[in-house]
Design a protein around this motif. Structure first.
Motif, mmCIF file in Angstrom:
data_model
loop_
_atom_site.group_PDB
_atom_site.id
_atom_site.type_symbol
_atom_site.label_atom_id
_atom_site.label_comp_id
_atom_site.label_asym_id
_atom_site.label_seq_id
_atom_site.Cartn_x
_atom_site.Cartn_y
_atom_site.Cartn_z
ATOM 1 N N LEU A 105 8.981 10.373 28.502
ATOM 2 C CA LEU A 105 8.508 10.506 27.127
ATOM 3 C C LEU A 105 7.307 11.455 27.106
ATOM 4 N N VAL A 106 7.456 12.611 26.460
ATOM 5 C CA VAL A 106 6.400 13.627 26.482
ATOM 6 C C VAL A 106 5.830 13.928 25.100
ATOM 7 N N GLY A 107 6.407 13.344 24.066
ATOM 8 C CA GLY A 107 5.899 13.584 22.719
ATOM 9 C C GLY A 107 6.584 12.667 21.726
ATOM 10 N N GLY A 108 6.032 12.630 20.535
ATOM 11 C CA GLY A 108 6.652 11.819 19.498
ATOM 12 C C GLY A 108 5.745 11.651 18.300
ATOM 13 N N LEU A 109 6.246 10.926 17.335
ATOM 14 C CA LEU A 109 5.481 10.611 16.132
ATOM 15 C C LEU A 109 6.002 9.311 15.547
ATOM 16 N N TYR A 110 5.202 8.744 14.641
ATOM 17 C CA TYR A 110 5.656 7.546 13.939
ATOM 18 C C TYR A 110 5.154 7.584 12.507
ATOM 19 N N GLY A 111 5.786 6.778 11.666
ATOM 20 C CA GLY A 111 5.380 6.707 10.275
ATOM 21 C C GLY A 111 6.100 5.574 9.567
ATOM 22 N N VAL A 112 5.941 5.545 8.261
ATOM 23 C CA VAL A 112 6.515 4.488 7.432
ATOM 24 C C VAL A 112 7.621 5.091 6.569
ATOM 25 N N ASP A 113 8.783 4.478 6.640
ATOM 26 C CA ASP A 113 9.980 4.985 5.964
ATOM 27 C C ASP A 113 10.194 4.218 4.657
ATOM 28 N N LEU A 114 10.044 4.927 3.536
ATOM 29 C CA LEU A 114 10.225 4.300 2.225
ATOM 30 C C LEU A 114 11.614 4.538 1.644
ATOM 31 N N GLY A 115 12.476 5.178 2.412
ATOM 32 C CA GLY A 115 13.851 5.379 1.957
ATOM 33 C C GLY A 115 14.089 6.700 1.270
ATOM 34 N N ARG B 227 2.614 2.249 -3.041
ATOM 35 C CA ARG B 227 1.727 2.664 -4.130
ATOM 36 C C ARG B 227 0.925 3.916 -3.772
ATOM 37 N N GLY B 228 1.325 4.598 -2.694
ATOM 38 C CA GLY B 228 0.670 5.848 -2.346
ATOM 39 C C GLY B 228 -0.655 5.681 -1.642
ATOM 40 N N ILE B 229 -0.846 4.570 -0.953
ATOM 41 C CA ILE B 229 -2.121 4.226 -0.320
ATOM 42 C C ILE B 229 -1.882 4.012 1.177
ATOM 43 N N PHE B 230 -2.857 4.394 1.998
ATOM 44 C CA PHE B 230 -2.728 4.170 3.440
ATOM 45 C C PHE B 230 -4.085 3.802 4.040
ATOM 46 N N PRO B 231 -4.081 3.044 5.161
ATOM 47 C CA PRO B 231 -5.338 2.683 5.818
ATOM 48 C C PRO B 231 -5.768 3.767 6.801
ATOM 49 N N TRP B 232 -7.078 3.988 6.888
ATOM 50 C CA TRP B 232 -7.618 4.976 7.835
ATOM 51 C C TRP B 232 -9.088 4.654 8.037
ATOM 52 N N PHE B 233 -9.439 4.219 9.239
ATOM 53 C CA PHE B 233 -10.801 3.767 9.492
ATOM 54 C C PHE B 233 -11.040 3.757 10.994
ATOM 55 N N ASN B 234 -12.297 3.769 11.375
ATOM 56 C CA ASN B 234 -12.648 3.720 12.787
ATOM 57 C C ASN B 234 -12.662 2.280 13.279
ATOM 58 N N GLU B 235 -12.311 2.102 14.544
ATOM 59 C CA GLU B 235 -12.280 0.762 15.119
ATOM 60 C C GLU B 235 -13.664 0.124 15.029
ATOM 61 N N GLY B 236 -13.697 -1.144 14.641
ATOM 62 C CA GLY B 236 -14.954 -1.852 14.505
ATOM 63 C C GLY B 236 -15.585 -1.744 13.133
ATOM 64 N N GLU B 237 -14.995 -0.914 12.257
ATOM 65 C CA GLU B 237 -15.494 -0.755 10.895
ATOM 66 C C GLU B 237 -14.565 -1.470 9.915
ATOM 67 N N PRO B 238 -15.037 -1.726 8.685
ATOM 68 C CA PRO B 238 -14.143 -2.327 7.679
ATOM 69 C C PRO B 238 -12.928 -1.430 7.420
ATOM 70 N N ILE B 239 -11.824 -2.054 7.027
ATOM 71 C CA ILE B 239 -10.617 -1.294 6.700
ATOM 72 C C ILE B 239 -10.870 -0.470 5.438
ATOM 73 N N LEU B 240 -10.590 0.820 5.519
ATOM 74 C CA LEU B 240 -10.683 1.704 4.356
ATOM 75 C C LEU B 240 -9.274 2.073 3.918
ATOM 76 N N TRP B 241 -9.040 2.014 2.618
ATOM 77 C CA TRP B 241 -7.741 2.342 2.040
ATOM 78 C C TRP B 241 -7.876 3.630 1.224
ATOM 79 N N TRP B 242 -6.996 4.588 1.485
ATOM 80 C CA TRP B 242 -7.121 5.938 0.950
ATOM 81 C C TRP B 242 -5.976 6.296 0.010
ATOM 82 N N ALA C 11 0.822 -1.206 0.000
ATOM 83 C CA ALA C 11 0.000 0.000 0.000
ATOM 84 C C ALA C 11 0.860 1.262 0.000
ATOM 85 N N TYR C 12 1.774 1.379 0.941
ATOM 86 C CA TYR C 12 2.566 2.608 1.055
ATOM 87 C C TYR C 12 3.426 2.847 -0.173
#
Length: 212
Positions: free
Chosen positions: A138-148, A39-54, A36-37
């Motif tokens: 630990l008072v802050g931070g972020l995360y993500g996907v590293d494609l290089g 190809r420029g696509i990411f998941p984003w959905f509410n818990e308990g709902e089907p996975i949505l790909w954006w 997905a990543y």
């Protein structure tokens, strides 16, 4: 809209609807997330709902040399009241992103399944985090996907004022030093806009993504 099943497949991003939803279903396996990543696509959905790909159009991004650091933020950075580390405590970062209360938001899209899947991506060296510490807490931070060459930001948290901004600015400076082309921020929000992020056409984003 395309419905995903067991096969590892995504339709072209050009088939996303006006909201940016490309597909529904599938799973959160590391193999599917990596596909997905890339190809420029990411998941984003509410818990308990089907996975949505954006694959939204436009796409919110930061060209690294366009980072905006306010005068007050520069003063905070110069005072060195925070310590920043990279990818030393991914699980704690994503867990905090999951639990942090956000204004105007009921619940979180970061489900336990998301946490488990991205922690596996972290073990594989693909998902990474930035940690911000104050007095060894630990008072802050972020995360993500590293494609290089592109870093796809996912979520950030802050327990004290400006900690998430410190994480964001530190990440941008690191990416710039490593000659990355772009920080992907996915969709517009005013906080990102204030830091210099802007929207570009999906086609332009995909061109950068494919130009490793």
């Amino acid at each position: 809209m395309y419905f995903l099943f067991d096969n590892l497949y995504f339709p072209p991003v050009s088939e996303a609807d006006e909201e940016g939803i490309l597909a529904v279903g599938g799973d959160l396996s590391p193999e599917r997330l990596k596909l997905a990543y890339n190809r420029g696509i990411f998941p984003w959905f509410n818990e308990g709902e089907p996975i949505l790909w954006w694959a939204p159009d436009p796409r919110m991004v930061l060209f690294l040399d366009e980072l905006v650091i306010s005068k007050s933020m520069r003063n905070i950075l110069n005072r060195k009241q925070f310590t920043v580390t990279f990818n030393t405590n991914f699980k704690e970062v994503i867990s905090n992103c999951q639990k942090i209360q956000r204004i105007g938001q009921d619940g979180t899209w970061i489900s336990d399944d998301i946490v488990e899947s991205y922690c596996e991506l972290n073990r594989q060296g693909i998902a990474k985090s930035v940690e911000v510490w104050q007095d060894d807490v630990l008072v802050g931070g972020l995360y993500g996907v590293d494609l290089g060459h592109v870093f796809c930001g996912e979520s950030m948290f802050s327990k004290v004022s400006n900690a998430s901004k410190v994480a964001f600015i530190s990440l941008v400076k690191h990416l710039e030093e490593e000659n990355y082309k772009l920080l992907d921020c996915q969709v517009y929000n005013p906080h990102l806009d204030s830091l210099g992020c802007r929207e570009i056409d999906r086609e332009e984003f995909m061109g950068i993504l494919k130009s490793e």
